[in-house]
Design a protein around this motif. Sequence first.
Motif, PDB file in Angstrom:
ATOM      1  N   LEU A 158       0.864  -1.179   0.000  1.00  0.00           N
ATOM      2  CA  LEU A 158       0.000   0.000   0.000  1.00  0.00           C
ATOM      3  C   LEU A 158       0.902   1.231   0.000  1.00  0.00           C
ATOM      4  O   LEU A 158       1.482   1.580   1.022  1.00  0.00           O
ATOM      5  N   ASP A 159       1.038   1.869  -1.158  1.00  0.00           N
ATOM      6  CA  ASP A 159       1.917   3.028  -1.292  1.00  0.00           C
ATOM      7  C   ASP A 159       1.070   4.293  -1.147  1.00  0.00           C
ATOM      8  O   ASP A 159       0.351   4.676  -2.070  1.00  0.00           O
ATOM      9  N   GLU A 160       1.134   4.904   0.016  1.00  0.00           N
ATOM     10  CA  GLU A 160       0.329   6.085   0.337  1.00  0.00           C
ATOM     11  C   GLU A 160      -1.161   5.830   0.055  1.00  0.00           C
ATOM     12  O   GLU A 160      -1.794   6.553  -0.714  1.00  0.00           O
ATOM     13  N   PRO A 161      -1.750   4.786   0.682  1.00  0.00           N
ATOM     14  CA  PRO A 161      -3.114   4.377   0.305  1.00  0.00           C
ATOM     15  C   PRO A 161      -4.198   5.383   0.665  1.00  0.00           C
ATOM     16  O   PRO A 161      -5.262   5.389   0.045  1.00  0.00           O
ATOM     17  N   THR A 162      -3.963   6.229   1.657  1.00  0.00           N
ATOM     18  CA  THR A 162      -5.025   7.137   2.087  1.00  0.00           C
ATOM     19  C   THR A 162      -4.692   8.596   1.800  1.00  0.00           C
ATOM     20  O   THR A 162      -5.297   9.496   2.376  1.00  0.00           O
ATOM     21  N   ALA A 163      -3.744   8.830   0.899  1.00  0.00           N
ATOM     22  CA  ALA A 163      -3.402  10.215   0.552  1.00  0.00           C
ATOM     23  C   ALA A 163      -4.609  10.902  -0.074  1.00  0.00           C
ATOM     24  O   ALA A 163      -5.197  10.407  -1.031  1.00  0.00           O
ATOM     25  N   GLY A 164      -4.999  12.018   0.502  1.00  0.00           N
ATOM     26  CA  GLY A 164      -6.072  12.811  -0.073  1.00  0.00           C
ATOM     27  C   GLY A 164      -7.473  12.324   0.209  1.00  0.00           C
ATOM     28  O   GLY A 164      -8.429  12.832  -0.379  1.00  0.00           O
ATOM     29  N   VAL A 165      -7.638  11.327   1.079  1.00  0.00           N
ATOM     30  CA  VAL A 165      -8.990  10.857   1.389  1.00  0.00           C
ATOM     31  C   VAL A 165      -9.404  11.376   2.764  1.00  0.00           C
ATOM     32  O   VAL A 165      -8.575  11.758   3.588  1.00  0.00           O
ATOM     33  N   ARG A 170     -10.402   6.897   5.645  1.00  0.00           N
ATOM     34  CA  ARG A 170      -9.109   6.416   6.131  1.00  0.00           C
ATOM     35  C   ARG A 170      -9.304   5.359   7.210  1.00  0.00           C
ATOM     36  O   ARG A 170      -8.669   4.311   7.194  1.00  0.00           O
ATOM     37  N   ARG A 171     -10.225   5.610   8.119  1.00  0.00           N
ATOM     38  CA  ARG A 171     -10.466   4.644   9.196  1.00  0.00           C
ATOM     39  C   ARG A 171     -11.119   3.365   8.667  1.00  0.00           C
ATOM     40  O   ARG A 171     -10.843   2.269   9.154  1.00  0.00           O
ATOM     41  N   ASP A 172     -11.962   3.496   7.637  1.00  0.00           N
ATOM     42  CA  ASP A 172     -12.545   2.299   6.998  1.00  0.00           C
ATOM     43  C   ASP A 172     -11.432   1.442   6.397  1.00  0.00           C
ATOM     44  O   ASP A 172     -11.456   0.215   6.490  1.00  0.00           O
ATOM     45  N   MET A 173     -10.458   2.102   5.783  1.00  0.00           N
ATOM     46  CA  MET A 173      -9.351   1.371   5.171  1.00  0.00           C
ATOM     47  C   MET A 173      -8.486   0.694   6.234  1.00  0.00           C
ATOM     48  O   MET A 173      -7.998  -0.420   6.040  1.00  0.00           O
ATOM     49  N   TRP A 174      -8.290   1.387   7.346  1.00  0.00           N
ATOM     50  CA  TRP A 174      -7.527   0.775   8.435  1.00  0.00           C
ATOM     51  C   TRP A 174      -8.193  -0.523   8.870  1.00  0.00           C
ATOM     52  O   TRP A 174      -7.515  -1.534   9.095  1.00  0.00           O
ATOM     53  N   GLU A 175      -9.507  -0.493   8.999  1.00  0.00           N
ATOM     54  CA  GLU A 175     -10.246  -1.680   9.442  1.00  0.00           C
ATOM     55  C   GLU A 175     -10.122  -2.795   8.413  1.00  0.00           C
ATOM     56  O   GLU A 175      -9.952  -3.965   8.765  1.00  0.00           O
ATOM     57  N   MET A 176     -10.185  -2.447   7.134  1.00  0.00           N
ATOM     58  CA  MET A 176     -10.051  -3.443   6.085  1.00  0.00           C
ATOM     59  C   MET A 176      -8.655  -4.079   6.113  1.00  0.00           C
ATOM     60  O   MET A 176      -8.509  -5.299   5.958  1.00  0.00           O
ATOM     61  N   VAL A 177      -7.633  -3.256   6.323  1.00  0.00           N
ATOM     62  CA  VAL A 177      -6.260  -3.765   6.373  1.00  0.00           C
ATOM     63  C   VAL A 177      -6.089  -4.737   7.534  1.00  0.00           C
ATOM     64  O   VAL A 177      -5.451  -5.787   7.407  1.00  0.00           O
TER      65      VAL A 177
END
Length: 306
Positions: A158-165, A170-177
């Motif tokens: 994941l190369d800067e996966p939440t840049a600009g979101v 961002r927290r949804d993505m953290w949970e998915m990860v």
Amino acid sequence: MQPDISVKNLNKVYEGGFQALKNINLEIKRGEIFALLGPNGAGKTTMISIICGLANMSSGEVKAGGHDIVKDYRKARELIGLVPQELNTDAFETVWKAVSFSRGLFGKAPNPGHIEKVLRALSLWDKRNNRIMTLSGGMKRRLMIAKALSHEPQILFLDEPTAGVDVELRRDMWEMVRKLRENGVTIILTTHYIEEAEEMADRIGVIRQGEIILVEDKAQLMSKLGKKELRLQLQNRLEQIPGQLMLEPVELSEDGHELIYTFDSQQEQAGVARLLRTLGDLGIDYRDLRTRESSLEEIFVGLVHE
């Protein structure tokens, strides 16, 4: 158990002599979340590009899942999913077709059930028939993750996966990860949001000017290099620090109403006890106290600017 990623003596030298990576040695364990931190131009994206087969190394050896990325590149690459910084897909394609096509690129048989599962997990199911050009920036970022997960990789970059979101996404993505890690996927994360690494990572690696300067378990890193601060709100104002405290790492606030004591984990018990005992002997009363620990961001800034 062999590491999922093994990097030995990796170097990258561009034409003109610029050395982007200098003798990198790194092992990333199966099923961990590893955060690679570094300032712009430190070599993070270059290293990821080499491991993922998007750039050539100048020298060294890299293995993914035990497979050499040069000698056995097909097996190595089918284990890897990459979420790049930039969107790189056909804007006129639909979400469903883009993700399905990504799966096919790795020679995987069609699996509509898996594609549906990925899209639902990323809140993209309702957008499955939408053209990519109609998606918001956050939805496009989710799409990049869906494409990377389409072929069921064992290793995810994941190369800067939440840049600009936004914060919610961002927290949804953290949970998915975290859920991916629970299912045995190894996650390698680069980010400028240090709080992201602090929140999720098991281990931290710091790269500076093309060199890995530190790899450490996150908790150990924060314990070893972090500082704690004890702030005592005084009952009465002090004009200056008493002589008995001059040898302690103590500061007096500008208004004279607070003493600030800075210490590390090794000094914690003995130092705080000694400070409070000395204050009692001097008849200095305080009405409140609070503590604060260094954040990972403060530790990171200290490392890259040494």
